[in-house]
Design a protein around this motif. Structure first.
Motif, PDB file in Angstrom:
ATOM      1  N   ALA A  46     -37.051 -56.499  57.473  1.00 32.61           N
ATOM      2  CA  ALA A  46     -37.949 -57.409  56.757  1.00 32.61           C
ATOM      3  C   ALA A  46     -37.437 -58.843  56.796  1.00 32.61           C
ATOM      4  O   ALA A  46     -38.223 -59.791  56.934  1.00 32.61           O
ATOM      5  CB  ALA A  46     -38.116 -56.939  55.311  1.00 32.61           C
ATOM      6  N   CYS A  47     -36.104 -59.029  56.686  1.00 25.19           N
ATOM      7  CA  CYS A  47     -35.539 -60.380  56.731  1.00 25.19           C
ATOM      8  C   CYS A  47     -35.742 -61.021  58.105  1.00 25.19           C
ATOM      9  O   CYS A  47     -36.040 -62.220  58.209  1.00 25.19           O
ATOM     10  CB  CYS A  47     -34.048 -60.335  56.390  1.00 25.19           C
ATOM     11  N   VAL A  48     -35.572 -60.227  59.178  1.00 18.97           N
ATOM     12  CA  VAL A  48     -35.778 -60.761  60.529  1.00 18.97           C
ATOM     13  C   VAL A  48     -37.233 -61.184  60.724  1.00 18.97           C
ATOM     14  O   VAL A  48     -37.531 -62.294  61.192  1.00 18.97           O
ATOM     15  CB  VAL A  48     -35.382 -59.708  61.587  1.00 18.97           C
ATOM     16  N   LEU A  49     -38.168 -60.290  60.339  1.00 17.45           N
ATOM     17  CA  LEU A  49     -39.591 -60.611  60.486  1.00 17.45           C
ATOM     18  C   LEU A  49     -39.996 -61.796  59.605  1.00 17.45           C
ATOM     19  O   LEU A  49     -40.815 -62.628  60.004  1.00 17.45           O
ATOM     20  CB  LEU A  49     -40.444 -59.386  60.133  1.00 17.45           C
ATOM     21  N   LEU A  50     -39.402 -61.868  58.413  1.00 16.81           N
ATOM     22  CA  LEU A  50     -39.719 -62.979  57.513  1.00 16.81           C
ATOM     23  C   LEU A  50     -39.268 -64.306  58.116  1.00 16.81           C
ATOM     24  O   LEU A  50     -39.980 -65.321  58.003  1.00 16.81           O
ATOM     25  CB  LEU A  50     -39.056 -62.751  56.148  1.00 16.81           C
ATOM     26  N   THR A  51     -38.106 -64.301  58.750  1.00 16.71           N
ATOM     27  CA  THR A  51     -37.620 -65.519  59.408  1.00 16.71           C
ATOM     28  C   THR A  51     -38.602 -65.981  60.486  1.00 16.71           C
ATOM     29  O   THR A  51     -38.958 -67.167  60.558  1.00 16.71           O
ATOM     30  CB  THR A  51     -36.238 -65.267  60.040  1.00 16.71           C
ATOM     31  N   VAL A  52     -39.059 -65.042  61.320  1.00 21.19           N
ATOM     32  CA  VAL A  52     -40.012 -65.371  62.388  1.00 21.19           C
ATOM     33  C   VAL A  52     -41.327 -65.890  61.804  1.00 21.19           C
ATOM     34  O   VAL A  52     -41.866 -66.919  62.239  1.00 21.19           O
ATOM     35  CB  VAL A  52     -40.273 -64.133  63.277  1.00 21.19           C
ATOM     36  N   ALA A  53     -41.823 -65.183  60.785  1.00 16.74           N
ATOM     37  CA  ALA A  53     -43.112 -65.552  60.191  1.00 16.74           C
ATOM     38  C   ALA A  53     -43.053 -66.925  59.532  1.00 16.74           C
ATOM     39  O   ALA A  53     -43.978 -67.745  59.671  1.00 16.74           O
ATOM     40  CB  ALA A  53     -43.539 -64.487  59.176  1.00 16.74           C
ATOM     41  N   LEU A  54     -41.962 -67.206  58.801  1.00 19.03           N
ATOM     42  CA  LEU A  54     -41.835 -68.502  58.124  1.00 19.03           C
ATOM     43  C   LEU A  54     -41.671 -69.641  59.130  1.00 19.03           C
ATOM     44  O   LEU A  54     -42.144 -70.760  58.907  1.00 19.03           O
ATOM     45  CB  LEU A  54     -40.644 -68.484  57.166  1.00 19.03           C
ATOM     46  N   THR A  55     -40.996 -69.359  60.228  1.00 16.88           N
ATOM     47  CA  THR A  55     -40.770 -70.388  61.245  1.00 16.88           C
ATOM     48  C   THR A  55     -42.056 -70.771  61.965  1.00 16.88           C
ATOM     49  O   THR A  55     -42.296 -71.950  62.272  1.00 16.88           O
ATOM     50  CB  THR A  55     -39.723 -69.898  62.270  1.00 16.88           C
TER      51      THR A  55
END
Length: 512
Positions: free
Chosen positions: A359-368
């Motif tokens: 979830a943290c990896v996907l959140l980083t991509v989504a926020l970027t």
């Protein structure tokens, strides 16, 4: 020593939920763990009104508005005094739990809830923001004690087949406390300029209820027999908790544990750190508690409002979405209560940290990328919810359960003191460091949390065994090879009247 053929093996029954056990669990968890969660979230919604009170009080005293830097400092102290108090509360776990017992410590701990509840409730009338800061420290001590003593108490009350489920109940009530504070903090309930003092003072209500009701329930039988040497009281408590008179099998297992500890010598807090037979258990609880807090759970909650805002949620509706997130947390923790005995502790930890990592990896991509892709903000919301689900089923509740199970009686308070200190220091560190990380790295700060989740997952995979449905001594045996010690327990079929001298021959601990 008498051979095992010369006596009849005590009958071992599978434990069940009795009325006494259920009520003791609910009263201790509501009276103590609920307050921990409640005070985590209680200052979030009314923070604008509280800061306005700080400013107006200062202006009334000194005739000039408060400097913005000073206001930020005082508000930071109001928030950070809570985890700091939690750290000091954790340092008190071992001496109080050994001296007063588990139930006695919980009753004593209510002082650190009722007194600050009154202080916060009258702070506006007294025109003192200093009272709030001191009260937050005191209620933090309450949380530090309760977050460690309640799981210890319930773990010692529960039969081994229910120990995991009852061990998660404190975490369930922590999430209920967070949700309750979020609901009460809604603008048209108590999150107002006139309701915030009542909202802060309500933390004393569960404490009063526990103070009135918990004395009618038993102290930990293991504490009474092993640490106090009061076998009669221990037997009576076990009979009330189990709902039947034949508790000889459990009493025998407790005697074995007692003799095993005497073979090694009673442990103090300092000697625990150098005890060979407990080395990897201690490392494991430190890693799990650091992983629990440094995995970014508090940062996720901190960032949630801005994520929801970016996703298009109206500012006035964000508070309701936040409540929804809290409700998901409660539901998933409740699910963990039901599945922990079937799935096991290890699997839930691995799945939980794995979900949080992803979830943290996907959140980083989504926020970027969310400014360039219109639908990615909704992915961000989904990542927050997924993270909350993952943390709720494993990293949040299971470390408390495993800490109870990995240590025997006299070492357990010291172990919880170490685990609690690591927990609260890590909590304090995230709260202190994350704003700077977020300012410097932005969404990439979640990659750090992802790495911590992955490292914790790998450690658990390599080192932590499954502990469900095992006695405390059996779990100790499971760590024996890694600790380079040998623990011999005989066959465990001891007669009820077997002398302590002959029991010493059954339990041997050898370091090699």
């Amino acid at each position: 020593m008498v051979h095992s053929e010369e006596w009849e093996k005590p009958v071992e029954r599978e434990g069940r939920l009795t009325t006494v056990l259920v009520l003791a669990t609910l009263i201790s968890a509501f009276g103590s763990s609920f307050q921990y969660g409640y005070n985590v979230a209680v200052v979030n919604s009314p923070s604008p009104y509280m800061q306005q009170f700080y400013n107006s009080t200062y202006a009334e005293r000194y005739g000039t508005p408060m400097d913005e830097g000073l206001l930020t400092l005082l508000w930071s102290l109001s928030v950070s005094m809570y985890p700091l108090g939690g750290f000091f509360g954790s340092l008190m776990v071992a001496p109080l739990a050994n001296k007063l017992g588990r139930k006695g410590t919980l009753l004593f701990n209510n002082i650190f809830s009722i007194v600050p509840a009154v202080m916060m409730g009258v702070s506006e009338i007294a025109k003192s923001y200093e009272i709030i800061i001191v009260a937050r420290f005191l209620v933090g001590i309450c949380a530090g004690l309760s977050s460690n003593v309640v799981p210890m108490y319930l773990g010692e009350l529960a039969p081994k087949n229910l120990r995991g489920a009852l061990g998660i109940v404190p975490q369930l009530f922590i999430t209920i406390g967070i949700l309750s504070a979020q609901v009460l903090g809604i603008r048209n309930i108590l999150g107002t300029s006139t309701g915030w003092t009542l909202m802060l003072g309500l933390t004393g209500v569960p404490a009063v209820m526990e103070l009135l009701l918990l004395p009618f329930f038993p102290e930990s039988p293991r504490y009474m027999l092993i640490q106090r040497g009061d076998e009669r009281t221990a037997k009576t408590a076990l009979q009330r908790l189990r709902g039947w008179d034949d508790v000889d099998s459990e009493l025998t297992e407790m005697r074995l544990e007692d003799q095993s500890e005497k073979a090694e010598g009673r442990l103090t807090v300092l000697s625990l750190l150098g005890q060979p037979s407990l080395r990897w258990q201690l490392i494991s609880i430190i890693v799990m508690n650091m992983g629990q807090q440094l995995s970014g759970v508090n940062a996720i909650y901190y960032y949630a409002d801005s994520i929801y805002g970016t996703a298009g949620v109206k500012q006035e509706d964000i508070q309701y979405v936040t409540v929804g997130t809290g409700a998901v947390n409660v539901i998933m923790t409740m699910a963990a209560v039901y599945i922990v005995e079937a799935a096991g502790r290890r699997l839930l930890l691995l799945c939980g940290f794995g979900i949080c990592c992803g979830a943290c990896v996907l959140l980083t991509v989504a926020l970027t990328l969310q400014e360039s892709v219109t639908w990615l903000p909704y992915v961000s919301v989904g990542c927050v919810m997924t993270y909350v689900i993952g943390h709720a089923i494993g990293p949040s509740p299971i470390p408390y359960v495993v800490t109870t199970e990995m240590f025997r009686q006299s070492a357990r308070p010291a172990a919880f003191m170490v685990a609690g200190s690591v927990h609260w220091l890590s909590n304090f560190t995230v709260g202190l460091v994350f704003p700077f990380l977020e300012r410097g790295l932005g969404p990439y700060s979640f990659i750090i949390f992802s790495g911590i989740c992955l490292a914790t997952l790998i450690y658990i995979w390599l080192v932590v065994p499954e502990t469900k449905n095992k006695t405390f001594l059996e779990i100790c045996q499971m760590f024996a090879e890694r600790n380079k010690v040998e623990i011999k327990l005989g066959d465990g079929n001891l007669p009820l009247n077997e002398s302590k001298e002959s029991l010493k021959d059954v339990v041997k601990v050898t370091v090699f």
